[in-house]
Design an enzyme around this catalytic site. Structure first.
Site, PDB file in Angstrom:
ATOM      1  N   ASN A   6       0.864  -1.180   0.000  1.00 60.07           N
ATOM      2  CA  ASN A   6       0.000   0.000   0.000  1.00 60.07           C
ATOM      3  C   ASN A   6       0.900   1.230   0.000  1.00 60.07           C
ATOM      4  OD1 ASN A   6      -1.798   2.049   0.462  1.00 60.07           O
ATOM      5  ND2 ASN A   6      -2.287   1.446   2.575  1.00 60.07           N
ATOM      6  N   LYS A   8       0.110   4.278  -0.324  1.00 58.48           N
ATOM      7  CA  LYS A   8      -0.509   5.498   0.221  1.00 58.48           C
ATOM      8  C   LYS A   8      -0.239   6.654  -0.754  1.00 58.48           C
ATOM      9  CE  LYS A   8      -0.145   3.409   4.713  1.00 58.48           C
ATOM     10  NZ  LYS A   8       0.001   3.547   6.161  1.00 58.48           N
ATOM     11  N   HIS A  90      -9.541   1.470   4.533  1.00 62.74           N
ATOM     12  CA  HIS A  90      -8.285   1.642   5.269  1.00 62.74           C
ATOM     13  C   HIS A  90      -8.509   2.602   6.447  1.00 62.74           C
ATOM     14  CE1 HIS A  90      -4.209   2.815   6.262  1.00 62.74           C
ATOM     15  NE2 HIS A  90      -3.837   1.678   5.707  1.00 62.74           N
ATOM     16  N   GLU A  92      -6.829   4.959   7.581  1.00 63.28           N
ATOM     17  CA  GLU A  92      -6.567   6.380   7.292  1.00 63.28           C
ATOM     18  C   GLU A  92      -7.786   7.028   6.633  1.00 63.28           C
ATOM     19  OE1 GLU A  92      -2.832   5.859   5.268  1.00 63.28           O
ATOM     20  OE2 GLU A  92      -1.888   5.333   7.173  1.00 63.28           O
ATOM     21  N   GLU A 160      -5.668  -4.663  10.479  1.00 54.25           N
ATOM     22  CA  GLU A 160      -4.648  -3.644  10.675  1.00 54.25           C
ATOM     23  C   GLU A 160      -4.936  -2.883  11.961  1.00 54.25           C
ATOM     24  OE1 GLU A 160      -2.599  -2.541   6.744  1.00 54.25           O
ATOM     25  OE2 GLU A 160      -4.338  -1.254   6.967  1.00 54.25           O
ATOM     26  N   GLY A 166       2.264   2.457  10.749  1.00 54.98           N
ATOM     27  CA  GLY A 166       3.229   3.551  10.612  1.00 54.98           C
ATOM     28  C   GLY A 166       3.930   3.908  11.911  1.00 54.98           C
ATOM     29  N   SER A 196       3.183  -1.960  10.312  1.00 59.46           N
ATOM     30  CA  SER A 196       4.630  -2.034  10.540  1.00 59.46           C
ATOM     31  C   SER A 196       5.234  -3.391  10.183  1.00 59.46           C
ATOM     32  CB  SER A 196       4.975  -1.635  11.979  1.00 59.46           C
ATOM     33  OG  SER A 196       4.561  -0.306  12.241  1.00 59.46           O
TER      34      SER A 196
END
Ligand code: PGA
Length: 239
Positions: A6, A8, A90, A92, A160, A166, A196
């Site tokens: 991914n 991003k 996701h 985010e 996740e 991150g 991670s």
């Protein structure tokens, strides 16, 4: 075993093309590999990976085929570009862009309907884990996904934990295994781990029974670390 990168909001078309041309030549072990570039770089990635087994997926998709939805792209548009799948939900998107279980469900159902493979993301925040709510959160998120689909063809989930994304704080293999096994009691599909993932921990995570691959963010941006993750997660290198 599926390893998805991914990217991003990283790598424009020129960089994406160059990365994918190098990826063609890399030793990726025996896993299935997918890259998820930003929308503007999908075409370059599709072109650079043509004729390979490496898939190209988007990071999100809208539920309508077309319409007045400024800033969105649709599943038929992605298909036209040669894109094979998409991420939805996701964290985010959920945290920063108002994505909810309802909008995730709409996006996911439309994507599957139009023949895209889907990686649907779920996971608890640190506060939710500390409050002992992990299973309740996963049950709600996965339940909304299960309710939105007719059958599970083309669907993969990604667990996740938000606190691991991150942050360098990877879930332990035991935490991942427990969450994956729980998720599969609600929806029996392959479950990727994300948060991670690095070359150093990919092998031990992939060795867990219910870990069926990884969704890799930061470490997927560098070719040597992404390839090392793919090799570490390859079944042959873990036997
Ligand atoms: P990370 O991101 O590997 O950089 O933690 C994972 C993800 O957000 O999919």
């Amino acid at each position: 075993m599926l390893i998805a990168g991914n990217w991003k909001m990283h790598k424009g078309p020129a960089e994406a093309g160059a990365f994918c041309r190098a990826l063609r030549e890399a030793d990726l072990g025996t896993v299935d590999v997918v890259v998820c570039p930003p929308d503007v770089s999908l075409g370059a990635a599709v072109q650079a990976l043509a004729g390979t087994e490496i898939g190209v997926a988007a990071q999100n998709v809208h539920w309508a085929a077309e319409g007045p939805f400024t800033g969105e792209v649709s599943a038929p548009m992605l298909r036209e570009l040669g894109v094979y799948g998409t991420i939805v939900g996701h964290s985010e998107r959920r945290q920063h862009f108002g994505e909810t279980d309802e909008t995730v469900a709409l996006r996911l159902a439309a994507a599957l309907e139009h023949g895209l493979q889907v990686i649907a993301c779920v996971g608890e925040t640190e506060a939710e884990r500390e409050a002992g709510e992990t299973q309740a959160v996963l049950a709600r998120q996965v339940g909304a996904i299960a309710a939105a689909i007719g059958d599970t063809d083309g669907l993969v989930l990604a667990y996740e934990p938000v606190w691991a994304i991150g942050t360098g704080r990877t879930a332990t293999p035991a935490i991942a295994q427990e969450a994956h096994a729980f998720v599969k009691t609600i929806l029996d599909v392959p479950v990727l781990y994300g948060g991670s993932v690095k070359p150093e921990n990919a092998g031990e995570l992939a060795a867990e029974q219910d870990v069926d691959g990884a969704l890799v963010g930061g470490a997927s941006l560098d070719l040597s670390s992404f390839a090392a993750i793919c090799r570490a997660a390859s079944p042959s290198s873990r036997s």
